[in-house]
Design an enzyme around this catalytic site. Structure first.
Site, PDB file in Angstrom:
ATOM      1  N   ASP A  29       0.820  -1.199   0.000  1.00 39.27           N
ATOM      2  CA  ASP A  29       0.000   0.000   0.000  1.00 39.27           C
ATOM      3  C   ASP A  29       0.862   1.261   0.000  1.00 39.27           C
ATOM      4  O   ASP A  29       1.929   1.304   0.611  1.00 39.27           O
ATOM      5  CB  ASP A  29      -0.898  -0.024   1.246  1.00 39.27           C
ATOM      6  CG  ASP A  29      -1.811   1.178   1.344  1.00 39.27           C
ATOM      7  OD1 ASP A  29      -2.693   1.306   0.483  1.00 39.27           O
ATOM      8  OD2 ASP A  29      -1.638   1.981   2.276  1.00 39.27           O
ATOM      9  N   GLU A  67       1.007  -0.658  -5.216  1.00 42.34           N
ATOM     10  CA  GLU A  67       0.020   0.394  -5.463  1.00 42.34           C
ATOM     11  C   GLU A  67       0.813   1.691  -5.527  1.00 42.34           C
ATOM     12  O   GLU A  67       1.110   2.318  -4.514  1.00 42.34           O
ATOM     13  CB  GLU A  67      -1.019   0.449  -4.346  1.00 42.34           C
ATOM     14  CG  GLU A  67      -2.151   1.437  -4.640  1.00 42.34           C
ATOM     15  CD  GLU A  67      -2.441   2.396  -3.497  1.00 42.34           C
ATOM     16  OE1 GLU A  67      -3.365   3.203  -3.641  1.00 42.34           O
ATOM     17  OE2 GLU A  67      -1.752   2.349  -2.482  1.00 42.34           O
TER      18      GLU A  67
END
Length: 643
Positions: free
Chosen positions: A323, A376
């Protein structure tokens, strides 16, 4: 032994830590660090118990406090291990399942209670204490899957289709908040559901323990402990084991970019910026109110790398989705002038974070062949999914955020205006093969006021459902692996709320059943035809047929297998039926229609090409033959030549 008896026993002498252990930890390269630090079963001269070890180099003293000693600081003191910054000791009689924390006398003399950074199991929120646990109480039954994964290698040419899940809101047992499905419940319900729809992987939003439900797991409290909301660590292992036995890989969201400031957590652990930078210009995220890991410190880097390896080794994960990678790469991420410190070259790149990510990917791929590392990363950083030896970051895949933003923006427009914005569909092909991309339609796009996927679509309910089917067909046809958030597969009308289960009652309605049937058909097509997945990352697997018919809002392209066999896709982005629409081709004979998003099975009007068409032997532009197709309204069709 009773807790009262255990509380009366003093800790034994420090557990001996080998010089090699200490050296590797200091170098940031002790890959089994979680078996060195934390709490572990121990059988010593005074009988069985648990040994404890924690890194707190600037602490004045550290002791174990627990429900066994009345949470009394100093009653069971740990001892410093020379030249390591580690405090260690063992407590005979301490048993599995007992709660504990560390009492730390910090550098300034303040006494604080801290959670074990290496806890393997924790109590249910809002409590934050660790439970003494072990790592070796589960017998795996996924040997065939793990062997095949190692032999196959990275899934770059596989038909990867990922179903993203928030475990706390997929289904509930009752209408009451907190009646979550357990890990074992999910093994019995989620796994067959995903298998039936044909997805190859489940990606879970973070399952590491976190105290606040509303954080969705992205503000991690215990990096080594699966959340107790859904069961024990063994229950999570069982869920992953069942996934593997059913041919489904498991990916977990992982958050090395930041951690919360809770007083009991990692922050200011021994009274200093231990896991984080002291300077807030380097050590804090102003937007998120969290600390940033000090990637320059070897021990901190070791904590993160060992944590990633822990999930792969101890839970047999098939991938980690990292993330907020952009926040790690840039020192000025979401900061104004004066809020950040340039690197030693005067630039904004976070050199230590870049080196950590590269080492992370090298080590994971070396230790676990076939495992995927997914970034990401929302900027244009070059080489995110390129090998480290070529100057890349070494990830297996990168989320294609540009494709997602452009495509959703296009589909939100009334079809009458789409012809003026066709470049939003075609632009992605200018960079589609710069990285190994995953096309994400994730939780981020269906919450916080963004609306559900189907609610983004214009028109009446018929057009919205047709646009949903068209969007999904376009997503599956476009080069790149696929990721779809739960609920989007059946067209949930409400935007996702983590405090509510999905609206499963919609599955009683034919249109929503049809949307799920469409996803099932797309996944089957995706697997059955190598053209649809084998060259996702290579220009040789794609060819435009016509991208210029913006007046009709139609695009056509080929996906091509290594042997050259093609799948032709034609998309009509308007609610007008296009009859006798000419599409060039180079292969004569019969072209069979293998997919039509307007099929009655999917809830459409069943307008199509009667199973297929014959190529006409007349030049059409630069093509030696052409097909005369019927393009259904707001629909996609796919054809492939017979033989």
């Amino acid at each position: 032994m009773s807790k009262a008896a255990a509380s009366s026993v003093s800790p034994c002498l420090p557990v001996a830590l080998g010089e090699l252990d200490i050296f590797l930890f200091g170098q940031g390269k002790h890959w089994d660090l979680y078996r060195l630090l934390g709490a572990h079963p121990y059988d010593g001269p005074d009988g069985p118990g648990y040994r404890f070890a924690v890194w707190a180099p600037n602490a004045r003293a550290v002791s174990v406090i627990s429900d066994a000693n009345g949470w009394t600081p100093g009653a069971q003191a740990l001892h410093p291990v020379a030249a390591s910054g580690i405090w260690a000791g063992c407590i005979p009689g301490f048993e599995k399942g007992w709660l504990y924390k560390f009492s730390v006398i910090q550098l300034d003399g303040a006494v604080v209670e801290k959670a074990d950074p290496f806890a393997f199991c924790t109590e249910m929120r809002p409590g934050v204490a660790a439970r003494a646990w072990d790592l070796d109480s589960y017998a795996w039954n996924d040997g065939a899957w793990m062997k095949q994964r190692r032999a196959r290698g990275l899934p770059l040419t596989d038909p990867v289709a990922i179903y993203e899940v928030h475990a706390g809101s997929w289904r509930w047992k009752t209408a009451d908040y907190g009646s979550f499905y357990s890990y074992r419940d999910l093994a019995e319900t989620l796994v067959p559901y995903v298998r039936d729809l044909g997805f190859t992987h489940i990606e879970f939003m973070p399952l590491a323990e976190h105290p606040l439900d509303e954080s969705w797991g992205y503000q991690v409290g215990h990096y080594f402990s699966p959340t107790s909301r859904f069961g024990t660590p063994e229950d999570l292992r069982y869920l992953i084991d069942v996934c593997h036995q059913n041919g489904i890989g498991v990916i977990l969201d992982w958050v090395p970019a930041h951690f919360p400031k809770d007083a009991w957590s990692l922050g200011r652990f021994d009274g200093t910026g231990l896991f984080e930078h002291e300077d807030p210009r380097q050590g804090e995220h102003p937007d998120w109110g969290t600390y940033v890991f000090n990637f320059e410190r070897h021990e901190v880097k070791n904590f993160l790398l060992a944590n990633a390896l822990y999930w792969f080794k101890e839970f047999h994960l098939d991938g980690l989705r990292i993330d907020a990678v952009a926040s790690m790469l840039y020192l000025d991420y979401s900061r104004r002038e004066g809020q950040w410190i340039p690197n030693k070259y005067g630039g904004k790149e976070n050199i230590a974070a870049i080196e950590m990510l590269r080492e992370l990917n090298v080590v994971v791929h070396e230790h676990f062949p076939g495992a995927a590392m997914i970034a990401e990363e929302s900027t244009s950083w070059a080489g995110v999914s390129r090998p480290v030896y070529t100057g890349g970051l070494g990830f297996t895949f990168k989320w294609n955020m540009g494709w997602m933003n452009d495509t959703l923006s296009y589909f939100a427009k009334d079809p009458i205006y789409r012809g003026y914005h066709q470049n939003q569909l075609t632009f992605s092909m200018l960079y589609a093969f710069h990285e190994n991309f995953i096309l994400p339609l994730s939780h981020d796009e269906v919450t916080h006021g963004k609306g559900a996927l189907i609610s983004k679509m214009p028109g009446d309910q018929w057009q919205q459902m047709a646009n949903l089917r068209l969007f999904l067909a376009y997503m599956w046809a476009h080069p790149g692996k696929k990721l779809l958030f739960m609920g989007c597969e059946f067209g949930q009308w409400k935007e996702w709320n983590s405090r509510e289960p999905l609206d499963w009652a919609l599955m009683d309605f034919p249109n929503h059943q049809g949307a799920a049937e469409l996803v099932r058909a797309l996944n089957a097509l995706h697997k059955a035809y190598p053209a649809m997945h084998d060259r996702d990352n290579d220009w040789t697997g794609f060819e435009w047929v016509d991208l210029s018919d913006y007046a009709a809002s139609v695009i056509t392209f080929l996906r091509k297998a290594p042997d050259g066999s093609p799948v032709l896709w034609a998309f009509n982005f308007t609610p007008i039926v296009r009859e006798n629409y000419a599409v060039g081709c180079r292969i004569p004979g019969f072209w069979r229609e293998i997919f039509n998003s307007d099929a009655a099975l999917f809830g459409g009007g069943n307008i199509g090409n009667g199973g297929g068409v014959m190529a006409r032997p007349a030049a059409y532009g630069d093509w030696p033959e052409y097909l005369s197709l019927t393009l259904p309204p707001l629909a996609a069709v796919a054809l492939t030549p017979e033989g």
